[in-house]
Design an enzyme around this catalytic site. Structure first.
Site, mmCIF file in Angstrom:
data_model
loop_
_atom_site.group_PDB
_atom_site.id
_atom_site.type_symbol
_atom_site.label_atom_id
_atom_site.label_comp_id
_atom_site.label_asym_id
_atom_site.label_seq_id
_atom_site.Cartn_x
_atom_site.Cartn_y
_atom_site.Cartn_z
ATOM 1 N N TYR A 254 -11.099 -24.726 20.283
ATOM 2 C CA TYR A 254 -12.309 -25.522 20.806
ATOM 3 C C TYR A 254 -13.081 -25.119 21.996
ATOM 4 O O TYR A 254 -14.223 -24.790 21.983
ATOM 5 C CB TYR A 254 -11.859 -27.102 20.910
ATOM 6 C CG TYR A 254 -12.985 -27.859 21.596
ATOM 7 C CD1 TYR A 254 -14.069 -28.358 20.974
ATOM 8 C CD2 TYR A 254 -12.800 -28.435 22.952
ATOM 9 C CE1 TYR A 254 -15.069 -29.219 21.756
ATOM 10 C CE2 TYR A 254 -13.464 -29.078 23.573
ATOM 11 C CZ TYR A 254 -14.595 -29.540 23.198
ATOM 12 O OH TYR A 254 -15.689 -30.306 23.602
ATOM 13 N N ASP B 37 -28.230 -29.223 8.092
ATOM 14 C CA ASP B 37 -26.883 -28.601 8.372
ATOM 15 C C ASP B 37 -27.306 -27.462 9.396
ATOM 16 O O ASP B 37 -27.721 -26.513 8.822
ATOM 17 C CB ASP B 37 -26.173 -28.009 6.905
ATOM 18 C CG ASP B 37 -24.864 -27.533 7.211
ATOM 19 O OD1 ASP B 37 -24.570 -27.236 8.605
ATOM 20 O OD2 ASP B 37 -24.362 -27.190 6.348
ATOM 21 N N LEU C 175 -22.159 -40.248 19.334
ATOM 22 C CA LEU C 175 -21.938 -40.975 20.549
ATOM 23 C C LEU C 175 -23.270 -40.844 21.519
ATOM 24 O O LEU C 175 -23.795 -41.856 21.809
ATOM 25 C CB LEU C 175 -20.643 -40.886 20.980
ATOM 26 C CG LEU C 175 -20.185 -41.714 22.162
ATOM 27 C CD1 LEU C 175 -20.193 -43.248 21.544
ATOM 28 C CD2 LEU C 175 -18.945 -41.332 22.692
#
Length: 302
Positions: free
Chosen positions: A136, A48, A12
């Site tokens: 998180y 990656d 985003l």
């Protein structure tokens, strides 16, 4: 003009940072996991970031002057259920990028989150002491420390509840989810007891670009300029988009059985960014107007 590398280039904020940098004439290479999913004037390479040798090789070859590290595993509940994956994405990858930045002599802008705070006494300034809870939050805080240790002089850019249109393929951000659901005439449950700083993606990207262009270091709150609860955000969105605010169902976070803890009274103070950056954190009204305009343009184009 400078050589920029932007991680999370399919995401985003990353895709918008790439577009803005290319528009300004910088040489830009976006890095992402998987094939390129966003067209644009910038170059793209599949890397990656959890594979440290691959990151080192790519950054050594690209020799960036500035790196915007936007890549992250941001799904809070998914992180709680898969801590190894969260650690790899938010800590291992950040450490690899920070090492690469140091070796290249590049300035690093590392994107973090308001979730590094426990939500007991927000909104938080840049000098507040983090107290993360949940996988998180803990891994994002560890990522901050890795960036500071391995890339001295870097910028830590904390943001919150980032929204924008079009959304990332396969995943709706908070604002896009509201637009899709409310636009379909369906009710939405929103937390009335979680205070946040909703952030328009284009505004966030522009602040990150400025931190990179000016080689600014230290902690910055690069988020929206209005702190409010999610119900109030939803109602404000309804007013701008012309949706029925009666579809919003206030609920408390404790009423939903969520896998991961979330800060209640969060949000970030933006005095520093408002004073020192040319790209100011947008107030809610202006953010929603721009969000609505991008949504309308996308509809007209599609």
């Amino acid at each position: 003009m400078s050589r920029f590398v932007v991680t999370g280039a399919n995401g985003l904020v990353g895709r918008r940072a790439c577009a803005l940098l290319a528009q300004k004439g910088h040489a830009v290479v976006g890095l992402g996991r998987g094939v390129r999913r966003v067209a644009g004037a910038h170059d793209y390479e599949e890397v990656d970031l959890t594979r440290e040798a691959d990151v080192a090789q790519a950054l050594s070859r690209l020799a960036p002057e500035v790196i915007l590290h936007c890549a992250s595993m941001t799904e809070v509940d998914a992180c709680e259920k898969a801590p190894e994956a969260a650690y790899a994405a938010n800590v291992t990858a950040t450490a690899a990028v920070a090492r690469g930045a140091r070796e290249a002599g590049a300035h690093l802008v590392h994107v973090s989150t308001d979730y590094v705070f426990d939500g007991a006494a927000g909104p938080y300034g840049e000098d507040a002491v983090p107290n993360p809870g949940g996988v998180y939050a803990v891994t994002k805080h560890m990522g901050e420390q890795a960036a500071r240790v391995l890339a001295p002089g870097c910028a830590i850019a904390r943001t919150a509840v980032v929204y924008g249109w079009p959304p990332v393929e396969g995943r709706l951000n908070f604002g896009a989810w509201l637009v899709k659901t409310l636009g379909a005439g369906q009710p939405v449950k929103l937390f009335e007891d979680q205070v946040v700083s909703p952030s328009f993606a284009e505004n966030v990207a522009a602040m990150l670009v400025e931190l990179g262009e000016r080689r600014l270091g230290g902690v910055w709150n690069t988020c929206g300029g209005t702190v409010l609860d999610r119900v109030a955000f939803g109602r404000a969105l309804c007013e701008v988009f012309g949706f029925d605010a009666g579809l919003i169902v206030p609920t408390k976070m404790a009423d939903l059985k969520l896998s991961a803890p979330r800060p209640l009274r969060s949000g970030l103070k933006t005095d520093k960014a408002r004073e020192l950056l040319a790209e100011k954190p947008l107030a809610l009204e202006e953010s929603l107007k721009r969000f609505h305009a991008t949504w309308r343009r996308a509809g007209e184009a599609g």
